[in-house]
Design an enzyme around this catalytic site. Structure first.
Site, PDB file in Angstrom:
ATOM      1  N   ALA A   8     -94.011  89.166  20.559  1.00  0.00           N
ATOM      2  CA  ALA A   8     -93.038  89.826  21.431  1.00  0.00           C
ATOM      3  C   ALA A   8     -91.924  90.489  20.633  1.00  0.00           C
ATOM      4  O   ALA A   8     -90.803  90.603  21.095  1.00  0.00           O
ATOM      5  CB  ALA A   8     -92.451  88.799  22.405  1.00  0.00           C
ATOM      6  N   ARG A  14     -93.330 103.568  23.124  1.00  0.00           N
ATOM      7  CA  ARG A  14     -93.937 104.472  24.104  1.00  0.00           C
ATOM      8  C   ARG A  14     -93.389 104.270  25.527  1.00  0.00           C
ATOM      9  O   ARG A  14     -93.626 105.083  26.410  1.00  0.00           O
ATOM     10  CB  ARG A  14     -95.474 104.296  24.082  1.00  0.00           C
ATOM     11  CG  ARG A  14     -96.107 104.796  22.803  1.00  0.00           C
ATOM     12  CD  ARG A  14     -97.529 104.271  22.589  1.00  0.00           C
ATOM     13  NE  ARG A  14     -97.544 102.932  22.000  1.00  0.00           N
ATOM     14  CZ  ARG A  14     -98.647 102.271  21.657  1.00  0.00           C
ATOM     15  NH1 ARG A  14     -99.837 102.824  21.855  1.00  0.00           N
ATOM     16  NH2 ARG A  14     -98.578 101.061  21.132  1.00  0.00           N
ATOM     17  N   ASN A 224     -98.504  99.790  27.220  1.00  0.00           N
ATOM     18  CA  ASN A 224     -97.803 100.528  26.173  1.00  0.00           C
ATOM     19  C   ASN A 224     -96.880 101.585  26.748  1.00  0.00           C
ATOM     20  O   ASN A 224     -95.929 101.992  26.101  1.00  0.00           O
ATOM     21  CB  ASN A 224     -98.805 101.195  25.233  1.00  0.00           C
ATOM     22  CG  ASN A 224     -99.655 100.162  24.519  1.00  0.00           C
ATOM     23  OD1 ASN A 224     -99.149  99.142  24.077  1.00  0.00           O
ATOM     24  ND2 ASN A 224    -100.954 100.401  24.446  1.00  0.00           N
ATOM     25  N   ALA A 419     -61.990  94.230  76.018  1.00  0.00           N
ATOM     26  CA  ALA A 419     -62.509  95.356  75.226  1.00  0.00           C
ATOM     27  C   ALA A 419     -61.356  96.105  74.558  1.00  0.00           C
ATOM     28  O   ALA A 419     -60.267  96.214  75.118  1.00  0.00           O
ATOM     29  CB  ALA A 419     -63.301  96.291  76.117  1.00  0.00           C
TER      30      ALA A 419
END
Ligand code: UD1
Ligand code: CA
Length: 452
Positions: A8, A14, A224, A419
């Site tokens: 790793a 790429r 890749n 309201a």
């Protein structure tokens, strides 16, 4: 004894990415995590990660994985050079070394188990995994006879035209007798197109070298570039959907949905088109999700329906109906049988059983008691510009349309809010609260005369 080494250290040129290649994610897990998971079933005595490019970052991302040893490869002079770094840490090791390329994420655990079994049964110095690829462009080609004995691996760029026609491909997965490998590793040379030390060159130096061909060529796909990343994502998504269909989930348009490795589904869940599950979400039996949902790190109880909505780090109990066009943000805890309707946002709030927030509301940093009915357009004003404050509404209360509850504020049980009210003070249980200008009506009012 078995040691596993994961390569790793490479940059992944790429990929053209700021991220080291092995940290690229696929269906919610990084490439290197996937490779590590694929060898868990072998219970290796040692697990070694060879790191180099952005080594600290790779180590940081893998903090949660215990028992890993890190070996630094600096500079990165090829896969053979990477494995040479083990000569010191494995100086006293006796047994087999399984080498895994960190960019081959689709391997099935069973495949590695049978590779190791074959290797041990045959007593080969090395056994490598191969596949016949329709298009092996970019991969090393494996030259083997009918008995499975390998004479050499030649990299694509080092092959002549005839060698390129060989479709037997090197997966980048090898079981070595460690002591035999250790004896030949120092003999590697950089006599190739890239001027690197190739691990693949050891195969021609080891006797006997054998290969094992996998049935499913997808398994050995190496990553890749971004195209291969997307191809692997497609394979993984297909595997995940097939798995959950086999467990009793219906997908009406499977190809339009994406899943993460850690998501879980109950029986008889129906997933409609364009739904995406990320992180560790769990969806209870009989839920109906979609169309058009994003569900991330959220838990849904049984029989929940969600339509065109986004849920992140939310918990929703059984029997709720969410959406269309609702957003449940982190810390939303929705009790059973609640309704969250269109253009409603909930954040860091608990809603007890049977709460209804059906239209055009923001509920943030609030605790709503059982059966609360939140009127259309009700807003909890939770932020004074510096701090966030809580709103508490007792069970059975109702807010009228277009109310603003300015936090911190507490409304008792069974409160009614008129309201259009803006409330800034607490309201006791059972009260009616009005916080708006009284309506004025001037009769026979014709307004000013129009100017000529
Ligand atoms: C390699 C194999 C090729 C095989 C293919 C399978 C060699 C020479 N070639 O080619 O035969 O078909 O994998 O996918 O091995 N790495 C290091 N240190 C380095 C260089 C690479 O740790 O100095 C790591 C990379 O991070 C990567 C892995 O080794 O995880 C493979 O390297 P990569 O350069 O991708 O090899 P390929 O060209 O794909
Ligand atoms: Ca590769």
């Amino acid at each position: 004894m078995l040691a596993v080494a994961v390569l790793a250290a490479g940059k992944g040129t790429r990929m053209k990415s700021a991220l080291p290649k092995v940290l690229q994610p696929l269906a919610g897990a990084t490439l290197v995590e996937r490779v590590l998971t694929s060898c868990e079933a072998l219970h290796p005595e040692r697990r070694i990660l060879i790191v180099g490019h952005q080594a600290e970052r790779v180590e940081r991302e893998l903090q949660g994985h215990s028992g890993l040893e890190y070996v630094l490869q600096q500079p990165q002079n090829g896969t053979g050079h990477a494995v040479q770094q083990l000569l010191d840490p494995l100086a006293d090791f006796q047994g087999d070394l399984l080498v895994l390329n960190g960019d081959v994420p689709l391997l099935r655990p069973e495949t590695l188990v049978s590779l190791l079994e074959q290797h041990r049964a045959s007593g080969a110095a090395v056994t490598l995994l191969t596949a016949r690829l329709a298009d092996p462009t970019g991969y090393g080609r494996v030259f083997a006879d009918a008995t499975g004995a390998v004479s050499a691996i030649v990299e694509h760029r080092d092959c002549n035209d005839e060698q390129r026609r060989n479709t037997l491909t090197n997966a980048g997965i090898y079981c070595f007798n460690w002591q035999k490998l250790a004896a030949v590793l120092p003999q590697l040379t950089t006599d190739n197109d890239q001027g690197e030390l190739y691990l693949t060159d050891t195969v021609a130096m080891l006797e006997p070298a054998m290969h094992r061909e996998v049935a499913d060529a997808d398994e050995i796909t190496g990553i890749n570039d971004r195209l291969q990343l997307s191809q692997c994502e497609a394979v993984l998504q297909d595997r995940l959907r097939r798995h959950w269909m086999a467990e009793g989930v219906t997908f009406t348009d499977p190809a339009s949905c994406t899943l993460s490795e850690a998501s879980r589904f109950g029986r008889d869940v129906v997933v409609e088109p364009q739904c995406h599950f990320r992180g560790a979400s769990s969806i209870g039996d009989g839920c109906r999700i979609g169309p058009g949902c994003l569900i991330e790190d959220s838990q849904l109880g049984e029989g929940v329906s969600v339509v065109y909505s986004v849920l992140r780090q939310a918990r929703v109990a059984e029997g709720c109906a969410i959406g269309p066009f609702a957003q449940l943000r982190p810390g939303s805890e929705v009790g059973p049988q609640c309704h969250i309707g269109n253009f409603v946002e909930v954040k860091n709030s608990t809603l007890a059983a049977g709460v209804k927030v059906n239209h055009l509301s923001y509920i943030g940093d609030a605790d709503l008691g059982a059966g609360v009915n939140v009127g259309a357009g009700t807003i909890t004003a939770n932020y004074d510009g510096v701090h966030k404050h809580r709103t508490v509404v007792g069970a059975g209360s109702k807010t009228g349309a277009n109310s603003v509850l300015v936090a911190p504020i507490r409304l008792g049980d069974n409160v009614t809010v008129g309201a259009g009210s803006t409330l800034t003070r607490d309201v006791p249980a059972g009260a009616l609260a009005l916080g708006r200008a009284r309506q004025l009506v001037k009769e026979n009012w014709s307004g000013p005369a129009p100017t000529p």
